[in-house]
Design a protein around this motif. Structure first.
Motif, PDB file in Angstrom:
ATOM      1  N   LEU A  38     -11.494  -3.804 -16.015  1.00  0.00           N
ATOM      2  CA  LEU A  38     -10.435  -4.602 -15.376  1.00  0.00           C
ATOM      3  C   LEU A  38      -9.253  -4.803 -16.329  1.00  0.00           C
ATOM      4  O   LEU A  38      -8.121  -5.010 -15.904  1.00  0.00           O
ATOM      5  N   ASN A  76      -9.152  -5.952  -4.994  1.00  0.00           N
ATOM      6  CA  ASN A  76      -8.178  -5.767  -3.909  1.00  0.00           C
ATOM      7  C   ASN A  76      -6.822  -5.617  -4.604  1.00  0.00           C
ATOM      8  O   ASN A  76      -6.556  -6.288  -5.605  1.00  0.00           O
ATOM      9  N   LEU A 126      -4.698  -3.103  -0.426  1.00  0.00           N
ATOM     10  CA  LEU A 126      -5.828  -2.176  -0.372  1.00  0.00           C
ATOM     11  C   LEU A 126      -7.134  -2.924  -0.606  1.00  0.00           C
ATOM     12  O   LEU A 126      -7.251  -3.716  -1.550  1.00  0.00           O
ATOM     13  N   ASN A 127      -8.133  -2.687   0.272  1.00  0.00           N
ATOM     14  CA  ASN A 127      -9.443  -3.347   0.154  1.00  0.00           C
ATOM     15  C   ASN A 127     -10.222  -2.732  -1.009  1.00  0.00           C
ATOM     16  O   ASN A 127     -10.555  -1.547  -0.979  1.00  0.00           O
ATOM     17  N   GLY A 128     -10.529  -3.549  -2.015  1.00  0.00           N
ATOM     18  CA  GLY A 128     -11.168  -3.059  -3.238  1.00  0.00           C
ATOM     19  C   GLY A 128     -12.481  -2.345  -3.011  1.00  0.00           C
ATOM     20  O   GLY A 128     -12.791  -1.377  -3.704  1.00  0.00           O
ATOM     21  N   VAL A 154      -2.400  -4.955  -4.533  1.00  0.00           N
ATOM     22  CA  VAL A 154      -1.076  -4.859  -3.899  1.00  0.00           C
ATOM     23  C   VAL A 154      -0.345  -3.704  -4.581  1.00  0.00           C
ATOM     24  O   VAL A 154      -0.233  -3.678  -5.819  1.00  0.00           O
ATOM     25  N   ALA A 176      -9.522  -1.314   5.713  1.00  0.00           N
ATOM     26  CA  ALA A 176      -9.327  -0.485   4.507  1.00  0.00           C
ATOM     27  C   ALA A 176      -7.958  -0.794   3.894  1.00  0.00           C
ATOM     28  O   ALA A 176      -7.840  -1.059   2.703  1.00  0.00           O
ATOM     29  N   LYS A 191       1.183  -3.744  -8.209  1.00  0.00           N
ATOM     30  CA  LYS A 191       1.899  -5.033  -8.374  1.00  0.00           C
ATOM     31  C   LYS A 191       0.933  -6.136  -8.784  1.00  0.00           C
ATOM     32  O   LYS A 191       1.240  -6.997  -9.579  1.00  0.00           O
ATOM     33  N   SER A 192      -0.277  -6.128  -8.177  1.00  0.00           N
ATOM     34  CA  SER A 192      -1.257  -7.155  -8.578  1.00  0.00           C
ATOM     35  C   SER A 192      -2.641  -6.759  -8.071  1.00  0.00           C
ATOM     36  O   SER A 192      -2.761  -5.843  -7.259  1.00  0.00           O
ATOM     37  N   PHE A 193      -3.682  -7.443  -8.556  1.00  0.00           N
ATOM     38  CA  PHE A 193      -5.043  -7.222  -8.068  1.00  0.00           C
ATOM     39  C   PHE A 193      -5.841  -8.501  -8.294  1.00  0.00           C
ATOM     40  O   PHE A 193      -5.419  -9.372  -9.070  1.00  0.00           O
ATOM     41  N   ASP A 194      -6.984  -8.620  -7.591  1.00  0.00           N
ATOM     42  CA  ASP A 194      -7.812  -9.817  -7.785  1.00  0.00           C
ATOM     43  C   ASP A 194      -9.190  -9.409  -8.318  1.00  0.00           C
ATOM     44  O   ASP A 194      -9.422  -8.235  -8.630  1.00  0.00           O
ATOM     45  N   PRO A 245      -3.169 -10.492  -3.986  1.00  0.00           N
ATOM     46  CA  PRO A 245      -3.422  -9.906  -2.664  1.00  0.00           C
ATOM     47  C   PRO A 245      -3.435 -10.929  -1.523  1.00  0.00           C
ATOM     48  O   PRO A 245      -2.706 -10.775  -0.541  1.00  0.00           O
ATOM     49  N   VAL A 264      -7.128  -1.868 -15.645  1.00  0.00           N
ATOM     50  CA  VAL A 264      -6.371  -2.064 -14.400  1.00  0.00           C
ATOM     51  C   VAL A 264      -5.178  -2.984 -14.683  1.00  0.00           C
ATOM     52  O   VAL A 264      -4.048  -2.721 -14.279  1.00  0.00           O
ATOM     53  N   ASP A 265      -5.416  -4.037 -15.476  1.00  0.00           N
ATOM     54  CA  ASP A 265      -4.339  -4.985 -15.793  1.00  0.00           C
ATOM     55  C   ASP A 265      -3.201  -4.277 -16.513  1.00  0.00           C
ATOM     56  O   ASP A 265      -2.022  -4.530 -16.286  1.00  0.00           O
ATOM     57  N   MET A 273      -1.950 -13.993 -14.246  1.00  0.00           N
ATOM     58  CA  MET A 273      -0.928 -13.119 -13.644  1.00  0.00           C
ATOM     59  C   MET A 273       0.137 -13.976 -12.951  1.00  0.00           C
ATOM     60  O   MET A 273       0.454 -13.800 -11.763  1.00  0.00           O
TER      61      MET A 273
END
Lengths: 84, 84, 84, 84, 84, 84, 84
Positions: free
Chosen positions: G8, G41, G67-69, G43, F73, G34-37, F7, G11-12, F1
């Protein structure tokens, strides 16, 4: 345990068919299982989510969703809460 | 602990027979154990799920289910809540 | 800590004798400890489970059970809630 | 942190003396610490367990118990709730 | 993050001074930090524990305590609930 | 990405600026982010903590705090509950 | 599971588009991913957070959030609670 369908093998056999998901707490939904990963996070399509309200269960239609595996209590292949 | 039936060995001995599952919270069900994995996720068949409602316990019949192991509190081999 | 009975050593000494199990939440039961594993999952026999109901504690007799270790709060060797 | 008593070192110093245990939720007990392991599971003797009831705290005497470490909130060496 | 005080470095700087601990749920206490470990389990001295009762907050004095790190929500160096 | 702000990269960009933290349960606070670690434990300065009381939200001013990451959260960079 | 879109991966595919997030408990929000890990989690930008109040759902607009996954129950790509 040769010859026995292990839990994740049963889930794999459900790919493409209807699956009733009962979550921890009283949330329930039904959908067609498209895929899942090792944590049993799931992609479901053609989903009906049953919201518990004071007036009873309200159904919401959703095209496709991703479900967090650690929130699942019970999976019921091929059935739905509407089956009564 | 030679000679003692370890917990997962007891579960293994239950394969093919009736198992009463008491979950965290007050959900209960009974079914025939088909298989389980290291996390004690279980495949059960010929299942009766007991829903606790204000009017008392309501039984639902389900062909087969997959149960999330981390939601289990107690397993009772060969018995059912109906045994009284 | 030579000479001190470590927690799991105490549990091991309870094999074959009566054990009162107080679980997280207010569930309690008493039984004869048959075996346990590293997660303190337990096999108990000749079990009395105390259900807390509005009318007080109701006792249920169960032949043998498997108890999920991560739901246990306190173990009391050689005693029972009925000892008063 | 040379010269500072680390948490588990403090617990080790409590072996053989009275320890007041305040658990998550409102359960409390006092006992003589006999041993503990890396998860702070504890063996306690000569125990008084304080049950919170609508009529106030009720004390129960127990010879020895094993306490699940992950349920502990606070340890108070050398004190008891009766100290007021 | 050169030049920035990392969280555990801030805790280390609090050794020997007053620390207000707000726990998950509504328990609070203040004390002098003596030591802590990697799980932020803490040894505190000269402690005041604030119990929330229907009649308001009741303060209890404790010489020294050991606090389970996984129950902590917020640490406030150099302050106390009595500062208003 | 490539090109996407991951995050923790977003959190890193917030160092030195105001951050609104919404915690599990209904606790909220706002402060200037000074540092954080891999578990998203955070050091915040010039903090306003919003306590939910029957009479509405009560604001408390705190110089600096350490916040347990596993209780968070939602993080909202550059905003505050007072923005309405 | 060649040919199947793993969770995932789904999600991508949502990066840059609208995503409805249903969290454990009854919090919900909608935003542009916008993004995730690896811990999911996330953005999100151009966010509407739905607060459940006695008077019904109240919407709050937020520019961007993290946001906390581990607090996520369900993700619904391309939809929002306002779709009815």
């Amino acid at each position: 345990m040769a010859g026995r369908l292990l839990p994740l093998e049963l889930v794999d056999k459900c790919i493409g068919s209807r699956l009733w998901v009962i979550m921890k707490g009283d949330q329930e939904l039904v959908g067609t299982l498209k895929s899942f990963d090792d944590y049993v996070n799931m992609v479901l399509e053609d989903v009906t989510e049953y919201e518990v309200t004071p007036e009873g269960k309200v159904a919401h239609k959703l095209d496709h969703i991703l479900l967090n595996g650690n929130n699942i209590a019970i999976l019921v292949p091929g059935r739905s809460p509407d089956d009564g």
